[in-house]
Design a protein around this motif. Structure first.
Motif, PDB file in Angstrom:
ATOM      1  N   LEU A  81     -46.851   0.697  -1.372  1.00 34.11           N
ATOM      2  CA  LEU A  81     -47.769   1.167  -2.405  1.00 34.11           C
ATOM      3  C   LEU A  81     -49.015   1.528  -2.081  1.00 34.11           C
ATOM      4  O   LEU A  81     -49.169   2.449  -2.260  1.00 34.11           O
ATOM      5  CB  LEU A  81     -47.419   0.370  -3.817  1.00 34.11           C
ATOM      6  N   ALA A  85     -46.610   4.831  -0.548  1.00 37.29           N
ATOM      7  CA  ALA A  85     -46.531   6.153  -1.979  1.00 37.29           C
ATOM      8  C   ALA A  85     -47.745   6.846  -2.403  1.00 37.29           C
ATOM      9  O   ALA A  85     -46.735   7.629  -2.383  1.00 37.29           O
ATOM     10  CB  ALA A  85     -46.139   4.600  -2.687  1.00 37.29           C
ATOM     11  N   GLN A  86     -48.343   6.838  -2.199  1.00 36.83           N
ATOM     12  CA  GLN A  86     -48.569   8.666  -2.248  1.00 36.83           C
ATOM     13  C   GLN A  86     -48.714   9.906  -1.996  1.00 36.83           C
ATOM     14  O   GLN A  86     -48.502  10.982  -2.744  1.00 36.83           O
ATOM     15  CB  GLN A  86     -50.954   7.905  -2.119  1.00 36.83           C
ATOM     16  N   ALA A  92     -42.625   6.059  -2.787  1.00 39.11           N
ATOM     17  CA  ALA A  92     -42.922   5.756  -4.175  1.00 39.11           C
ATOM     18  C   ALA A  92     -41.510   6.079  -4.882  1.00 39.11           C
ATOM     19  O   ALA A  92     -42.042   4.839  -5.328  1.00 39.11           O
ATOM     20  CB  ALA A  92     -43.983   7.213  -4.806  1.00 39.11           C
ATOM     21  N   ALA A  93     -40.230   6.798  -4.964  1.00 38.19           N
ATOM     22  CA  ALA A  93     -39.056   6.398  -5.732  1.00 38.19           C
ATOM     23  C   ALA A  93     -38.631   4.974  -5.663  1.00 38.19           C
ATOM     24  O   ALA A  93     -38.372   4.990  -6.068  1.00 38.19           O
ATOM     25  CB  ALA A  93     -37.885   7.764  -5.665  1.00 38.19           C
ATOM     26  N   CYS A  95     -39.918   2.408  -3.962  1.00 41.36           N
ATOM     27  CA  CYS A  95     -41.168   1.672  -5.234  1.00 41.36           C
ATOM     28  C   CYS A  95     -40.573   1.142  -6.602  1.00 41.36           C
ATOM     29  O   CYS A  95     -40.988   0.768  -7.747  1.00 41.36           O
ATOM     30  CB  CYS A  95     -42.520   1.941  -5.005  1.00 41.36           C
ATOM     31  N   ARG A  96     -40.803   2.405  -7.265  1.00 33.95           N
ATOM     32  CA  ARG A  96     -41.058   2.919  -9.053  1.00 33.95           C
ATOM     33  C   ARG A  96     -39.596   2.334  -9.353  1.00 33.95           C
ATOM     34  O   ARG A  96     -39.774   1.413 -10.599  1.00 33.95           O
ATOM     35  CB  ARG A  96     -40.784   4.455  -8.804  1.00 33.95           C
ATOM     36  N   ASP A  97     -38.488   2.675  -8.622  1.00 33.04           N
ATOM     37  CA  ASP A  97     -36.856   1.974  -8.951  1.00 33.04           C
ATOM     38  C   ASP A  97     -36.946   0.588  -9.353  1.00 33.04           C
ATOM     39  O   ASP A  97     -35.933  -0.030 -10.138  1.00 33.04           O
ATOM     40  CB  ASP A  97     -36.072   2.565  -8.583  1.00 33.04           C
ATOM     41  N   LEU A  99     -39.178  -1.448  -8.779  1.00 31.49           N
ATOM     42  CA  LEU A  99     -40.540  -2.017 -10.108  1.00 31.49           C
ATOM     43  C   LEU A  99     -40.048  -1.774 -11.613  1.00 31.49           C
ATOM     44  O   LEU A  99     -39.688  -2.773 -12.556  1.00 31.49           O
ATOM     45  CB  LEU A  99     -41.884  -1.717  -9.632  1.00 31.49           C
ATOM     46  N   HIS A 100     -39.026  -1.000 -12.307  1.00 29.97           N
ATOM     47  CA  HIS A 100     -38.820  -0.434 -13.421  1.00 29.97           C
ATOM     48  C   HIS A 100     -38.065  -1.753 -13.642  1.00 29.97           C
ATOM     49  O   HIS A 100     -37.272  -1.840 -14.543  1.00 29.97           O
ATOM     50  CB  HIS A 100     -38.138   0.439 -12.822  1.00 29.97           C
ATOM     51  N   GLU A 104     -40.628  -5.188 -17.337  1.00 24.99           N
ATOM     52  CA  GLU A 104     -42.361  -5.125 -18.402  1.00 24.99           C
ATOM     53  C   GLU A 104     -43.702  -6.281 -17.077  1.00 24.99           C
ATOM     54  O   GLU A 104     -45.019  -5.622 -17.004  1.00 24.99           O
ATOM     55  CB  GLU A 104     -42.491  -5.652 -19.497  1.00 24.99           C
ATOM     56  N   ALA A 106     -43.820  -6.338 -14.194  1.00 23.61           N
ATOM     57  CA  ALA A 106     -43.835  -5.667 -12.548  1.00 23.61           C
ATOM     58  C   ALA A 106     -45.999  -5.561 -12.306  1.00 23.61           C
ATOM     59  O   ALA A 106     -45.860  -6.776 -11.086  1.00 23.61           O
ATOM     60  CB  ALA A 106     -43.401  -4.240 -12.322  1.00 23.61           C
TER      61      ALA A 106
END
Length: 126
Positions: A81, A85-86, A92-93, A95-97, A99-100, A104, A106
């Motif tokens: 991250l 990720a930036q 990034a995807a 990490c996002r997946d 954590l999603h 809540e 995360a």
């Protein structure tokens, strides 16, 4: 005909995860990875494409099951991250997946791990 691999990919990924976890992504050099994995530079590139490719393989390997219970895995996720990720849409995807899917809590999970790295005297400041 290509030569078969003479290394255990699981061992290489585990050793690379240790180095990335200790140094971070940006501070970790290919030489650090070569030393830790005992691979030749050419073998590392042939197997993983790049340092970034190896890091992605590490993330995919460790972000499974109950990954959130492992401090070392949380550190790798935080490294991803912070450092990649930036500018790296695939990281990034990923990490996002993950954590999603965690849900809540995360942000609290990551924040707690970041606080774990602060010296105790920093936490007691007012």
């Amino acid at each position: 005909m290509a030569r078969p691999r003479t290394f255990d990919e699981d061992v290489v990924i585990a050793r690379a995860a240790e180095v990335f976890g200790r140094l971070g992504y940006n501070a970790c050099s290919v030489d650090d990875l070569v030393e830790a994995t005992a691979l030749q530079r050419g073998s590392l590139y042939k197997a993983f494409g790049s340092k970034r490719g190896l890091f992605e393989k590490v993330l995919n390997r460790v972000l499974v099951g109950e990954w959130y219970r492992e401090p070392a895995v949380l550190d790798l996720l935080i490294t991803a991250l912070r450092e990649l990720a930036q500018t790296d849409l695939q990281i990034a995807a990923l990490c996002r997946d993950v954590l999603h899917a965690y849900g809540e809590g995360a942000a609290e999970l990551l924040g707690s791990r970041l606080l774990d790295h602060l010296p105790a005297h920093e936490l007691n400041k007012e």
